[in-house]
Design a protein around this motif. Structure first.
Motif, PDB file in Angstrom:
ATOM      1  N   ARG A  38      11.764  14.281   0.189  1.00 47.04           N
ATOM      2  CA  ARG A  38      13.035  13.795   0.715  1.00 47.04           C
ATOM      3  C   ARG A  38      12.840  13.307   2.138  1.00 47.04           C
ATOM      4  NH1 ARG A  38      17.342  15.939   3.785  1.00 47.04           N
ATOM      5  NH2 ARG A  38      16.280  17.934   4.044  1.00 47.04           N
ATOM      6  N   ILE A  39      13.544  12.215   2.453  1.00 55.09           N
ATOM      7  CA  ILE A  39      13.580  11.728   3.831  1.00 55.09           C
ATOM      8  C   ILE A  39      14.981  12.006   4.356  1.00 55.09           C
ATOM      9  CG2 ILE A  39      13.282   9.772   5.392  1.00 55.09           C
ATOM     10  CD1 ILE A  39      11.628   8.417   3.153  1.00 55.09           C
ATOM     11  N   ALA A  40      15.066  12.837   5.397  1.00 52.57           N
ATOM     12  CA  ALA A  40      16.352  13.207   5.987  1.00 52.57           C
ATOM     13  C   ALA A  40      16.894  12.051   6.834  1.00 52.57           C
ATOM     14  CB  ALA A  40      16.188  14.460   6.847  1.00 52.57           C
ATOM     15  N   ARG A  41      18.158  12.126   7.182  1.00 57.83           N
ATOM     16  CA  ARG A  41      18.812  11.069   7.969  1.00 57.83           C
ATOM     17  C   ARG A  41      18.141  10.862   9.318  1.00 57.83           C
ATOM     18  NH1 ARG A  41      23.498   9.396  11.172  1.00 57.83           N
ATOM     19  NH2 ARG A  41      24.482   7.670  10.059  1.00 57.83           N
ATOM     20  N   ASP A  42      17.530  11.914   9.866  1.00 53.56           N
ATOM     21  CA  ASP A  42      16.864  11.784  11.168  1.00 53.56           C
ATOM     22  C   ASP A  42      15.430  11.257  11.051  1.00 53.56           C
ATOM     23  OD1 ASP A  42      15.368  13.947  10.237  1.00 53.56           O
ATOM     24  OD2 ASP A  42      15.928  15.288  11.859  1.00 53.56           O
ATOM     25  N   GLY A  43      15.009  10.898   9.821  1.00 53.07           N
ATOM     26  CA  GLY A  43      13.674  10.338   9.609  1.00 53.07           C
ATOM     27  C   GLY A  43      12.605  11.356   9.281  1.00 53.07           C
ATOM     28  N   THR A  44      12.958  12.636   9.220  1.00 55.41           N
ATOM     29  CA  THR A  44      11.986  13.674   8.874  1.00 55.41           C
ATOM     30  C   THR A  44      11.697  13.625   7.373  1.00 55.41           C
ATOM     31  OG1 THR A  44      12.835  15.089  10.639  1.00 55.41           O
ATOM     32  CG2 THR A  44      11.499  16.154   8.935  1.00 55.41           C
ATOM     33  N   TRP A  45      10.414  13.641   7.028  1.00 57.99           N
ATOM     34  CA  TRP A  45       9.988  13.663   5.632  1.00 57.99           C
ATOM     35  C   TRP A  45       9.728  15.112   5.222  1.00 57.99           C
ATOM     36  CZ3 TRP A  45       7.687   9.307   2.656  1.00 57.99           C
ATOM     37  CH2 TRP A  45       8.018   8.064   3.203  1.00 57.99           C
ATOM     38  N   PHE A  46      10.206  15.482   4.034  1.00 56.76           N
ATOM     39  CA  PHE A  46      10.022  16.827   3.500  1.00 56.76           C
ATOM     40  C   PHE A  46       9.312  16.747   2.156  1.00 56.76           C
ATOM     41  CE2 PHE A  46      13.632  17.192   6.302  1.00 56.76           C
ATOM     42  CZ  PHE A  46      13.501  18.445   6.873  1.00 56.76           C
ATOM     43  N   TYR A  47       8.431  17.718   1.909  1.00 55.25           N
ATOM     44  CA  TYR A  47       7.806  17.871   0.598  1.00 55.25           C
ATOM     45  C   TYR A  47       8.034  19.313   0.157  1.00 55.25           C
ATOM     46  CZ  TYR A  47       4.443  18.076  -3.172  1.00 55.25           C
ATOM     47  OH  TYR A  47       3.851  18.234  -4.415  1.00 55.25           O
ATOM     48  N   PRO A  51       8.952  20.402   6.024  1.00 56.99           N
ATOM     49  CA  PRO A  51       8.689  19.135   6.711  1.00 56.99           C
ATOM     50  C   PRO A  51       7.203  18.775   6.657  1.00 56.99           C
ATOM     51  CG  PRO A  51       9.421  20.813   8.280  1.00 56.99           C
ATOM     52  CD  PRO A  51       9.458  21.429   6.926  1.00 56.99           C
ATOM     53  N   ILE A  52       6.927  17.508   6.503  1.00 57.11           N
ATOM     54  CA  ILE A  52       5.543  17.028   6.546  1.00 57.11           C
ATOM     55  C   ILE A  52       5.203  16.860   8.025  1.00 57.11           C
ATOM     56  CG2 ILE A  52       3.956  15.182   5.911  1.00 57.11           C
ATOM     57  CD1 ILE A  52       5.758  14.636   3.471  1.00 57.11           C
ATOM     58  N   GLU A  53       4.288  17.665   8.507  1.00 56.58           N
ATOM     59  CA  GLU A  53       3.964  17.713   9.932  1.00 56.58           C
ATOM     60  C   GLU A  53       3.001  16.600  10.359  1.00 56.58           C
ATOM     61  OE1 GLU A  53       5.299  19.977  12.025  1.00 56.58           O
ATOM     62  OE2 GLU A  53       6.397  21.050  10.467  1.00 56.58           O
ATOM     63  N   ARG A  54       2.180  16.122   9.458  1.00 57.81           N
ATOM     64  CA  ARG A  54       1.153  15.145   9.823  1.00 57.81           C
ATOM     65  C   ARG A  54       1.755  13.743   9.903  1.00 57.81           C
ATOM     66  NH1 ARG A  54      -3.826  15.876   6.132  1.00 57.81           N
ATOM     67  NH2 ARG A  54      -4.670  14.397   7.639  1.00 57.81           N
ATOM     68  N   GLU A  55       1.874  13.230  11.135  1.00 58.41           N
ATOM     69  CA  GLU A  55       2.482  11.920  11.359  1.00 58.41           C
ATOM     70  C   GLU A  55       1.730  10.805  10.640  1.00 58.41           C
ATOM     71  OE1 GLU A  55       3.083  11.155  15.516  1.00 58.41           O
ATOM     72  OE2 GLU A  55       4.092  13.079  15.809  1.00 58.41           O
ATOM     73  N   ILE A  83      11.651   9.441  -4.995  1.00 58.90           N
ATOM     74  CA  ILE A  83      11.917  10.405  -3.939  1.00 58.90           C
ATOM     75  C   ILE A  83      13.390  10.281  -3.544  1.00 58.90           C
ATOM     76  CG2 ILE A  83       9.530  10.283  -3.108  1.00 58.90           C
ATOM     77  CD1 ILE A  83      10.629   8.710  -0.663  1.00 58.90           C
ATOM     78  N   GLN A  84      13.870  11.221  -2.749  1.00 60.95           N
ATOM     79  CA  GLN A  84      15.256  11.201  -2.282  1.00 60.95           C
ATOM     80  C   GLN A  84      15.296  10.741  -0.824  1.00 60.95           C
ATOM     81  OE1 GLN A  84      17.800  11.801  -4.444  1.00 60.95           O
ATOM     82  NE2 GLN A  84      16.073  11.868  -5.862  1.00 60.95           N
ATOM     83  N   VAL A  85      16.267   9.909  -0.511  1.00 57.27           N
ATOM     84  CA  VAL A  85      16.464   9.437   0.859  1.00 57.27           C
ATOM     85  C   VAL A  85      17.931   9.677   1.207  1.00 57.27           C
ATOM     86  CG1 VAL A  85      16.379   7.445   2.404  1.00 57.27           C
ATOM     87  CG2 VAL A  85      14.627   7.716   0.627  1.00 57.27           C
ATOM     88  N   ASP A  86      18.172  10.465   2.257  1.00 65.72           N
ATOM     89  CA  ASP A  86      19.537  10.825   2.626  1.00 65.72           C
ATOM     90  C   ASP A  86      20.356   9.631   3.107  1.00 65.72           C
ATOM     91  OD1 ASP A  86      18.814  13.394   1.986  1.00 65.72           O
ATOM     92  OD2 ASP A  86      18.880  14.159   4.045  1.00 65.72           O
ATOM     93  N   ASP A  87      19.745   8.736   3.870  1.00 62.83           N
ATOM     94  CA  ASP A  87      20.456   7.580   4.411  1.00 62.83           C
ATOM     95  C   ASP A  87      19.529   6.372   4.358  1.00 62.83           C
ATOM     96  OD1 ASP A  87      22.047   5.764   5.743  1.00 62.83           O
ATOM     97  OD2 ASP A  87      22.365   6.978   7.513  1.00 62.83           O
TER      98      ASP A  87
END
Length: 180
Positions: A38-47, A51-55, A83-87
């Protein structure tokens, strides 16, 4: 290197960013699946909720992102993963004016110049009236323009016929109506 040289290099990077992308629209993989990403509205990617820490990994995933209708996919020649994208899948946190053009920098380090091909649009929440500004990054993938970048656009804007407009490379984009 002078700051003028730095700004001009941003324009060059924006041109190169899009040219170096894989041809995801041409790939027709046989394997399709949904994954817990998932990609959160603030641009953070989650698996799987973390959160996926590696830029660099996020930046790599962003190059194989595809949107079809309202669905988003990570796609390779062999598989297509929903995948899911919040915004929006990207966030444009910075904007600079370079040679009469607006150059945005996204959360994955890519650069995009506002233009007819990369328009700015502002959606307004009908209940709250809150604006959500976006810029098209590529094809039908957008970046949510971050609050500070949007305030910068407002500062650079000019009033015309009751509307606030910004210009980039000869193209004009409406940021919203001015209250009387």
């Amino acid at each position: 290197m002078s700051s003028a040289d730095d700004l001009l290099s941003l324009l060059e990077k924006a041109d190169k960013d899009e040219q170096g992308l894989p041809p995801v629209e041409q790939w027709k993989p046989q394997r399709h699946a949904d994954i817990d990403m998932r990609i959160a509205r603030d641009g953070t990617w989650f698996y799987e909720g973390s959160p996926i820490e590696r830029e660099r990994m996020v930046a790599l995933f962003s190059t194989i992102l595809l949107r079809e209708g309202e669905d988003f996919f990570l796609i390779t020649p062999v598989e297509k993963l929903r995948i899911q994208v919040d915004d929006a899948p990207f966030v444009a946190g910075e904007v600079q004016q370079v040679d009469g053009k607006l150059v945005f920098t996204t959360n994955v380090g890519s650069h995009v110049v506002a233009s007819a091909e990369h328009p700015i649009r502002v959606a307004t929440d009908p209940e709250t009236g809150e604006p959500s500004p976006y810029i098209t990054v590529r094809k039908n993938l957008e970046a949510l323009i971050g609050r500070s970048a949007f305030y910068q656009l407002i500062d650079w804007g000019r009033e015309e016929g009751g509307r606030l407009l910004v210009e980039s490379g000869g193209e004009r984009f409406e940021l919203g109506a001015l209250e009387e």
